[in-house]
Design a protein around this motif. Structure first.
Motif, PDB file in Angstrom:
ATOM      1  N   ASP A 136       0.848  -1.180   0.000  1.00  0.00           N
ATOM      2  CA  ASP A 136       0.000   0.000   0.000  1.00  0.00           C
ATOM      3  C   ASP A 136       0.890   1.238   0.000  1.00  0.00           C
ATOM      4  OD1 ASP A 136       0.940   0.181   2.638  1.00  0.00           O
ATOM      5  OD2 ASP A 136      -0.837  -0.815   3.435  1.00  0.00           O
ATOM      6  N   PHE A 137       0.271   2.416   0.099  1.00  0.00           N
ATOM      7  CA  PHE A 137       1.047   3.654   0.030  1.00  0.00           C
ATOM      8  C   PHE A 137       1.979   3.809   1.235  1.00  0.00           C
ATOM      9  CE2 PHE A 137       1.297   8.388   0.591  1.00  0.00           C
ATOM     10  CZ  PHE A 137       2.129   8.609  -0.494  1.00  0.00           C
ATOM     11  N   ASN A 138       1.543   3.339   2.382  1.00  0.00           N
ATOM     12  CA  ASN A 138       2.392   3.406   3.569  1.00  0.00           C
ATOM     13  C   ASN A 138       3.652   2.555   3.374  1.00  0.00           C
ATOM     14  OD1 ASN A 138       2.925   4.152   6.396  1.00  0.00           O
ATOM     15  ND2 ASN A 138       2.608   1.973   6.798  1.00  0.00           N
ATOM     16  N   ASP A 139       3.472   1.361   2.800  1.00  0.00           N
ATOM     17  CA  ASP A 139       4.608   0.486   2.513  1.00  0.00           C
ATOM     18  C   ASP A 139       5.547   1.143   1.506  1.00  0.00           C
ATOM     19  OD1 ASP A 139       6.220  -1.832   2.415  1.00  0.00           O
ATOM     20  OD2 ASP A 139       5.113  -2.572   0.676  1.00  0.00           O
ATOM     21  N   PHE A 140       4.980   1.760   0.467  1.00  0.00           N
ATOM     22  CA  PHE A 140       5.803   2.458  -0.526  1.00  0.00           C
ATOM     23  C   PHE A 140       6.591   3.586   0.120  1.00  0.00           C
ATOM     24  CE2 PHE A 140       6.339   6.108  -3.323  1.00  0.00           C
ATOM     25  CZ  PHE A 140       7.019   5.553  -4.387  1.00  0.00           C
ATOM     26  N   SER A 141       5.919   4.383   0.955  1.00  0.00           N
ATOM     27  CA  SER A 141       6.566   5.539   1.568  1.00  0.00           C
ATOM     28  C   SER A 141       7.748   5.128   2.425  1.00  0.00           C
ATOM     29  CB  SER A 141       5.550   6.308   2.421  1.00  0.00           C
ATOM     30  OG  SER A 141       4.476   6.764   1.636  1.00  0.00           O
ATOM     31  N   GLN A 142       7.556   4.089   3.239  1.00  0.00           N
ATOM     32  CA  GLN A 142       8.624   3.658   4.139  1.00  0.00           C
ATOM     33  C   GLN A 142       9.756   2.979   3.385  1.00  0.00           C
ATOM     34  OE1 GLN A 142       6.695   1.149   7.009  1.00  0.00           O
ATOM     35  NE2 GLN A 142       5.811   2.869   8.136  1.00  0.00           N
ATOM     36  N   THR A 143       9.422   2.126   2.431  1.00  0.00           N
ATOM     37  CA  THR A 143      10.437   1.343   1.731  1.00  0.00           C
ATOM     38  C   THR A 143      11.159   2.151   0.673  1.00  0.00           C
ATOM     39  OG1 THR A 143       9.081  -0.632   2.060  1.00  0.00           O
ATOM     40  CG2 THR A 143      10.876  -0.782   0.452  1.00  0.00           C
ATOM     41  N   TYR A 144      10.404   2.855  -0.177  1.00  0.00           N
ATOM     42  CA  TYR A 144      11.021   3.558  -1.306  1.00  0.00           C
ATOM     43  C   TYR A 144      11.830   4.759  -0.836  1.00  0.00           C
ATOM     44  CZ  TYR A 144      11.717   5.543  -5.903  1.00  0.00           C
ATOM     45  OH  TYR A 144      12.297   6.021  -7.054  1.00  0.00           O
TER      46      TYR A 144
END
Length: 284
Positions: free
Chosen positions: A82-90
């Protein structure tokens, strides 16, 4: 760069790789069709164009609002939960882009490895400019490939007695290719096959069993304007679909549309690729 802007950049880059389209409207049209077909969600072509103008082209003066549900879907499209995962990982990956992280897989007894490498030092200089080659990031590295990678960067191996042993850079390249062949699966990225250990990468991407010949030799020719009778006749194959022609380095099937490839002829090369100088002169 904001998290939303990073995400929109990733979405349009992914759309370009998958569709082969390089215009804003072409990629927006592809995304509209993809999201409706794969996610059952209607995000209009016009909406994707607005995202592009606001976050990539910079024609709008400020960022526009994107609903949280859409941000989650856009993140899923580029391979995140999700967007939270993208924000933290990317973001974390972007912040450490100038650093090199090397993972070593130990396949032997740790003590024996320690003894073997106790006298081996690998020095990587000018590390702020060092970037891991793409095929190594995709295919992974074994313990020996790590040593050879050091040779590629420094040009030598330094032993405890200060003697240097020079090795050709191609040695490390062949090691990386061999590592890719050992993977169980591969997938088409729009230009060549990429090796992977996973039978699933993300929705819409077909993963198939590793084919050594295709992995090594089958590639799309991205610079069609460089093709001539001299370098392409009898050595390339082509696929024609909707009056668009793509050229490949080996026989087989076009992974993008499933069409059987045909051997390139002089007419096809002249009409859809680089033109011969004498032919151009006749036309004029």
């Amino acid at each position: 760069m904001s998290k939303k802007k990073l995400l929109i950049h990733e979405v349009f880059e992914q759309a370009e790789r998958e569709s082969g389209r390089d215009t804003k409207n072409g990629k927006a049209l592809y995304l509209w069709s993809y999201f409706e077909e794969h996610f059952g969600i209607k995000i209009t072509e016009k909406s994707f164009v607005r995202y592009y103008d606001a976050y990539i082209a910079g024609t709008d003066n400020k960022e526009i609002n994107i609903e949280p549900e859409r941000l989650n879907l856009l993140s899923k499209y580029v391979g995140y939960k999700d967007f939270n995962d993208f924000s933290q990982t990317y973001i974390k990956r972007n912040e450490t882009a100038n650093k090199t992280t090397v993972k070593i897989k130990v396949d032997e007894d740790e003590q024996s490895l320690s003894e073997k490498f106790s006298n081996l030092n690998i020095n990587i200089t000018n590390e702020q400019h060092f970037k891991m080659p793409e095929f190594l990031k995709q295919n992974g590295l074994g313990i020996m490939e790590i040593a050879l990678l050091g040779c590629l960067v420094t040009g030598n191996v330094v032993f405890s007695n200060s003697k240097k042993m020079d090795l050709p850079s191609t040695f490390g390249l062949m090691s990386g290719i061999q590592s890719g062949i050992e993977k169980k699966y591969m997938y088409w990225d729009g230009e060549r096959y990429i090796a992977t250990d996973s039978s699933f990468i993300r929705p819409g991407l077909e993963v198939k069993a590793m084919n050594e010949h295709q992995f090594l030799h089958f590639k799309k020719i991205m610079r069609k304007d460089t093709l001539t009778d001299v370098n392409a006749l009898g050595k390339t194959w082509y696929s024609k679909y909707n009056n668009e022609v793509e050229f490949f380095t080996d026989d087989g099937v076009d992974p993008d549309n499933g069409r059987e490839l045909r051997r390139s002829t002089s007419l096809i090369i002249y009409k859809y690729a680089g033109k011969q100088k004498d032919s151009v002169g006749i036309e004029e």
